[in-house]
Design a protein around this motif. Structure first.
Motif, PDB file in Angstrom:
ATOM      1  N   GLU A 217      -7.547 -11.154   1.690  1.00  0.00           N
ATOM      2  CA  GLU A 217      -6.681 -11.415   0.545  1.00  0.00           C
ATOM      3  C   GLU A 217      -7.499 -11.215  -0.732  1.00  0.00           C
ATOM      4  O   GLU A 217      -8.572 -11.798  -0.890  1.00  0.00           O
ATOM      5  CB  GLU A 217      -6.160 -12.850   0.603  1.00  0.00           C
ATOM      6  N   ILE A 218      -6.990 -10.387  -1.632  1.00  0.00           N
ATOM      7  CA  ILE A 218      -7.669 -10.182  -2.907  1.00  0.00           C
ATOM      8  C   ILE A 218      -7.286 -11.315  -3.851  1.00  0.00           C
ATOM      9  O   ILE A 218      -6.092 -11.566  -4.098  1.00  0.00           O
ATOM     10  CB  ILE A 218      -7.291  -8.827  -3.538  1.00  0.00           C
ATOM     11  N   THR A 219      -8.288 -12.004  -4.350  1.00  0.00           N
ATOM     12  CA  THR A 219      -8.026 -13.155  -5.210  1.00  0.00           C
ATOM     13  C   THR A 219      -9.149 -13.291  -6.230  1.00  0.00           C
ATOM     14  O   THR A 219     -10.100 -12.492  -6.246  1.00  0.00           O
ATOM     15  CB  THR A 219      -7.912 -14.438  -4.360  1.00  0.00           C
TER      16      THR A 219
ATOM     17  N   THR B 244     -14.706 -14.009 -10.583  1.00  0.00           N
ATOM     18  CA  THR B 244     -14.897 -12.710  -9.969  1.00  0.00           C
ATOM     19  C   THR B 244     -13.757 -12.391  -9.014  1.00  0.00           C
ATOM     20  O   THR B 244     -13.215 -13.280  -8.354  1.00  0.00           O
ATOM     21  CB  THR B 244     -16.236 -12.649  -9.203  1.00  0.00           C
ATOM     22  N   LYS B 245     -13.406 -11.125  -8.969  1.00  0.00           N
ATOM     23  CA  LYS B 245     -12.471 -10.638  -7.960  1.00  0.00           C
ATOM     24  C   LYS B 245     -13.194 -10.608  -6.621  1.00  0.00           C
ATOM     25  O   LYS B 245     -14.370 -10.243  -6.536  1.00  0.00           O
ATOM     26  CB  LYS B 245     -11.989  -9.231  -8.322  1.00  0.00           C
ATOM     27  N   ALA B 246     -12.487 -10.978  -5.538  1.00  0.00           N
ATOM     28  CA  ALA B 246     -13.118 -10.992  -4.222  1.00  0.00           C
ATOM     29  C   ALA B 246     -12.059 -10.835  -3.141  1.00  0.00           C
ATOM     30  O   ALA B 246     -10.879 -11.134  -3.349  1.00  0.00           O
ATOM     31  CB  ALA B 246     -13.895 -12.297  -3.998  1.00  0.00           C
ATOM     32  N   ALA B 247     -12.510 -10.350  -1.979  1.00  0.00           N
ATOM     33  CA  ALA B 247     -11.649 -10.251  -0.791  1.00  0.00           C
ATOM     34  C   ALA B 247     -12.006 -11.421   0.120  1.00  0.00           C
ATOM     35  O   ALA B 247     -13.135 -11.535   0.595  1.00  0.00           O
ATOM     36  CB  ALA B 247     -11.878  -8.928  -0.078  1.00  0.00           C
ATOM     37  N   VAL B 248     -11.044 -12.300   0.376  1.00  0.00           N
ATOM     38  CA  VAL B 248     -11.286 -13.550   1.097  1.00  0.00           C
ATOM     39  C   VAL B 248     -10.540 -13.544   2.428  1.00  0.00           C
ATOM     40  O   VAL B 248      -9.385 -13.116   2.501  1.00  0.00           O
ATOM     41  CB  VAL B 248     -10.832 -14.764   0.257  1.00  0.00           C
ATOM     42  N   VAL B 249     -11.208 -14.027   3.468  1.00  0.00           N
ATOM     43  CA  VAL B 249     -10.558 -14.307   4.752  1.00  0.00           C
ATOM     44  C   VAL B 249     -10.382 -15.817   4.844  1.00  0.00           C
ATOM     45  O   VAL B 249     -11.352 -16.570   4.730  1.00  0.00           O
ATOM     46  CB  VAL B 249     -11.394 -13.795   5.932  1.00  0.00           C
ATOM     47  N   ARG B 250      -9.148 -16.262   5.059  1.00  0.00           N
ATOM     48  CA  ARG B 250      -8.875 -17.702   5.047  1.00  0.00           C
ATOM     49  C   ARG B 250      -8.828 -18.317   6.441  1.00  0.00           C
ATOM     50  O   ARG B 250      -9.077 -19.510   6.600  1.00  0.00           O
ATOM     51  CB  ARG B 250      -7.569 -17.974   4.308  1.00  0.00           C
ATOM     52  N   ALA B 251      -8.496 -17.518   7.444  1.00  0.00           N
ATOM     53  CA  ALA B 251      -8.421 -18.029   8.813  1.00  0.00           C
ATOM     54  C   ALA B 251      -8.700 -16.882   9.773  1.00  0.00           C
ATOM     55  O   ALA B 251      -8.574 -15.703   9.417  1.00  0.00           O
ATOM     56  CB  ALA B 251      -7.051 -18.644   9.095  1.00  0.00           C
ATOM     57  N   ALA B 252      -9.084 -17.222  10.999  1.00  0.00           N
ATOM     58  CA  ALA B 252      -9.466 -16.224  11.994  1.00  0.00           C
ATOM     59  C   ALA B 252      -8.358 -15.200  12.203  1.00  0.00           C
ATOM     60  O   ALA B 252      -7.179 -15.556  12.306  1.00  0.00           O
ATOM     61  CB  ALA B 252      -9.802 -16.906  13.313  1.00  0.00           C
ATOM     62  N   GLU B 253      -8.769 -13.940  12.247  1.00  0.00           N
ATOM     63  CA  GLU B 253      -7.891 -12.806  12.557  1.00  0.00           C
ATOM     64  C   GLU B 253      -6.838 -12.548  11.487  1.00  0.00           C
ATOM     65  O   GLU B 253      -5.893 -11.801  11.720  1.00  0.00           O
ATOM     66  CB  GLU B 253      -7.235 -12.975  13.932  1.00  0.00           C
ATOM     67  N   GLN B 254      -7.006 -13.128  10.312  1.00  0.00           N
ATOM     68  CA  GLN B 254      -6.096 -12.824   9.215  1.00  0.00           C
ATOM     69  C   GLN B 254      -6.652 -11.684   8.371  1.00  0.00           C
ATOM     70  O   GLN B 254      -7.855 -11.423   8.361  1.00  0.00           O
ATOM     71  CB  GLN B 254      -5.881 -14.055   8.334  1.00  0.00           C
ATOM     72  N   ASP B 255      -5.762 -10.998   7.649  1.00  0.00           N
ATOM     73  CA  ASP B 255      -6.185  -9.945   6.740  1.00  0.00           C
ATOM     74  C   ASP B 255      -6.970 -10.518   5.566  1.00  0.00           C
ATOM     75  O   ASP B 255      -6.906 -11.722   5.267  1.00  0.00           O
ATOM     76  CB  ASP B 255      -4.959  -9.193   6.201  1.00  0.00           C
TER      77      ASP B 255
ATOM     78  N   PRO C 247     -12.705 -20.749   4.550  1.00  0.00           N
ATOM     79  CA  PRO C 247     -12.541 -19.373   4.075  1.00  0.00           C
ATOM     80  C   PRO C 247     -13.875 -18.795   3.600  1.00  0.00           C
ATOM     81  O   PRO C 247     -14.789 -19.546   3.246  1.00  0.00           O
ATOM     82  CB  PRO C 247     -11.551 -19.514   2.924  1.00  0.00           C
ATOM     83  N   ALA C 248     -13.942 -17.460   3.584  1.00  0.00           N
ATOM     84  CA  ALA C 248     -15.216 -16.829   3.268  1.00  0.00           C
ATOM     85  C   ALA C 248     -15.021 -15.448   2.660  1.00  0.00           C
ATOM     86  O   ALA C 248     -13.989 -14.799   2.843  1.00  0.00           O
ATOM     87  CB  ALA C 248     -16.076 -16.709   4.524  1.00  0.00           C
ATOM     88  N   VAL C 249     -16.067 -15.025   1.958  1.00  0.00           N
ATOM     89  CA  VAL C 249     -16.202 -13.643   1.499  1.00  0.00           C
ATOM     90  C   VAL C 249     -17.237 -12.975   2.393  1.00  0.00           C
ATOM     91  O   VAL C 249     -18.376 -13.440   2.477  1.00  0.00           O
ATOM     92  CB  VAL C 249     -16.648 -13.580   0.028  1.00  0.00           C
ATOM     93  N   PHE C 250     -16.835 -11.911   3.085  1.00  0.00           N
ATOM     94  CA  PHE C 250     -17.768 -11.177   3.931  1.00  0.00           C
ATOM     95  C   PHE C 250     -18.285  -9.950   3.171  1.00  0.00           C
ATOM     96  O   PHE C 250     -18.227  -9.900   1.961  1.00  0.00           O
ATOM     97  CB  PHE C 250     -17.101 -10.793   5.249  1.00  0.00           C
TER      98      PHE C 250
ATOM     99  N   GLU D 134      -8.794  -3.189  -3.351  1.00  0.00           N
ATOM    100  CA  GLU D 134      -7.428  -3.642  -3.063  1.00  0.00           C
ATOM    101  C   GLU D 134      -6.899  -3.068  -1.754  1.00  0.00           C
ATOM    102  O   GLU D 134      -5.942  -3.594  -1.184  1.00  0.00           O
ATOM    103  CB  GLU D 134      -6.497  -3.255  -4.211  1.00  0.00           C
ATOM    104  N   LYS D 135      -7.496  -1.994  -1.265  1.00  0.00           N
ATOM    105  CA  LYS D 135      -7.090  -1.345  -0.012  1.00  0.00           C
ATOM    106  C   LYS D 135      -8.040  -1.692   1.140  1.00  0.00           C
ATOM    107  O   LYS D 135      -8.138  -0.957   2.119  1.00  0.00           O
ATOM    108  CB  LYS D 135      -7.030   0.173  -0.205  1.00  0.00           C
ATOM    109  N   ILE D 136      -8.713  -2.818   1.045  1.00  0.00           N
ATOM    110  CA  ILE D 136      -9.719  -3.161   2.039  1.00  0.00           C
ATOM    111  C   ILE D 136      -9.140  -3.280   3.448  1.00  0.00           C
ATOM    112  O   ILE D 136      -9.771  -2.892   4.430  1.00  0.00           O
ATOM    113  CB  ILE D 136     -10.475  -4.449   1.649  1.00  0.00           C
ATOM    114  N   ASN D 137      -7.927  -3.784   3.577  1.00  0.00           N
ATOM    115  CA  ASN D 137      -7.337  -3.898   4.914  1.00  0.00           C
ATOM    116  C   ASN D 137      -7.049  -2.527   5.519  1.00  0.00           C
ATOM    117  O   ASN D 137      -7.175  -2.338   6.739  1.00  0.00           O
ATOM    118  CB  ASN D 137      -6.070  -4.755   4.857  1.00  0.00           C
ATOM    119  N   ASP D 138      -6.693  -1.558   4.686  1.00  0.00           N
ATOM    120  CA  ASP D 138      -6.537  -0.190   5.177  1.00  0.00           C
ATOM    121  C   ASP D 138      -7.868   0.367   5.655  1.00  0.00           C
ATOM    122  O   ASP D 138      -7.930   1.083   6.667  1.00  0.00           O
ATOM    123  CB  ASP D 138      -5.976   0.714   4.074  1.00  0.00           C
TER     124      ASP D 138
END
Length: 366
Positions: A16-18, A3-14, A56-59, A344-348
């Motif tokens: 990442e679509i993976t 599955t496509k997902a938006a992942v945060v790997r570390a605190a305060e990072q954008d 890392p997590a998917v929120f 893909e524009k989740i950070n925006d």
């Protein structure tokens, strides 16, 4: 499955679509193909680890989608059902059994840990765990396994790309007014902060017939929208003292004040704006350890109350369909609050939410 997902790997990072691996749903889980998910401030504070969760997590916790598969113990939904996703709860503690799942004794573990009860995760990457089950759902993924207690079935003709925010922010604001504070027709209400939660509170107050609804914010554009949503008066607290102005409008103060900001100074203003026997409700999420002080002496004879509110005291399976009904009647116009972004524009989407450019961003999937 992948599955496509938006992942945060570390605190305060954008984000990442993976691409992640998603396991099969457990007996009490529902696999959902996501159509859209609202972006909420709670996702941001988890991303930044103000509230600790597994990384890392998917929120994502305002999801809406279509059921793909169900676990063996699930009877509430079936494949093909359209669903909105709410918060998670254990269903077994004294608060859940008393009909107050928002105050579940296991609320933090069920919603913020990023792990199942057995410390496994639904997502993985290269054999390594990726946090899942954020608020029972982790809806920033095209496919996700959801706790059955987070799933709310909705009618087949409702626009799923619009309704995800009912899962948290909008039900919190509306529920604070209707469920928690018990605002009635003819009451006076002040709402401090006109973001998504505050706007939902204004819409709910208007829908049930509050006669004086005062919106307080720093931005004129948001105050103009608040009028469209039902506010009878607006106050720009950058230019006016809201406590003095509220007393000028009402004579003594409001029956109910809702602080959706979590800013200490605003909470104090909300309390000071109350009439005798008034109640202030706090739904903002200040950082752990935040304290607020109130003047006790002169206010002692006014019999006012302070109430903290989680998730609008809602039972998702009951309250979300009620809000859908209000939307159908034109009394809860969610469409006036939202802007959509591809995943893909989740950070925006998060940046526009933080700047105040957009009240309620929604990320969508193909």
């Amino acid at each position: 499955m992948q599955t496509k997902a938006a992942v945060v790997r570390a605190a305060e990072q954008d984000f990442e679509i993976t691409t992640l691996e998603l396991d099969a749903p457990r007996s009490n889980e529902v696999q959902v193909k996501m159509i859209a998910s609202g972006v909420c401030h709670t996702d941001a504070i988890a991303r930044d680890q103000i509230y600790q969760t597994y990384l890392p997590a998917v929120f994502g916790h305002e999801g809406a989608g279509i059921v793909e598969a169900v676990g063996s113990d699930v009877t509430s939904v079936a494949p093909g059902d359209r669903v909105v996703l709410g918060f998670n709860s254990c269903g077994k503690c004294s608060k859940c059994l008393a009909g107050a799942p928002a105050y579940c004794e296991n609320f933090y573990a069920k919603n913020f840990s990023g792990l199942r009860d057995d410390e496994t995760t639904a997502f993985s990457e290269g054999g390594q765990k990726v946090g899942s089950h954020f608020f029972g759902q982790s809806s920033f993924a095209q496919y996700t396994n959801v706790s059955d207690r987070s799933v709310v079935k909705v009618d087949g003709d409702v626009p799923l790309e619009l309704l995800g925010p009912l899962g948290c922010g909008l039900s919190t604001g509306a529920g604070a007014i209707i469920n928690s504070l018990g605002v009635k027709a003819g009451d006076t209400v002040a709402v401090f902060g006109t973001g998504a939660v505050g706007c939902a509170g204004i819409m709910a107050a208007a829908a049930i017939g509050a006669t004086t609804i005062i919106a307080v914010d720093l931005h004129d554009s948001r105050l103009e929208l608040a009028k469209e949503l039902g506010a009878t008066h607006t106050i720009n607290s950058r230019n006016e003292n809201p406590v003095e102005k509220i007393r000028e409008i009402t004579g003594d103060g409001v029956n109910y004040a809702l602080d959706s900001t979590g800013v200490v100074a605003v909470t104090r203003q909300a309390a000071d704006s109350l009439a005798i026997n008034g109640t202030v409700g706090l739904v903002g999420a200040p950082a752990p350890g935040t304290e607020v002080s109130f003047e006790v002496g002169a206010s002692l004879t006014r019999g006012w109350k302070f109430q903290t509110i989680i998730e609008g005291d809602a039972i998702p399976q009951d309250f979300i369909p009620r809000l859908v009904h209000l939307w159908r009647q034109g009394k809860f116009p969610i469409e006036k609050l939202v802007r959509t972004y591809p995943i893909e524009k989740i950070n925006d989407a998060f940046a526009d939410s933080a700047s105040g450019e957009v009240i309620k961003p929604i990320v969508t999937f193909e």
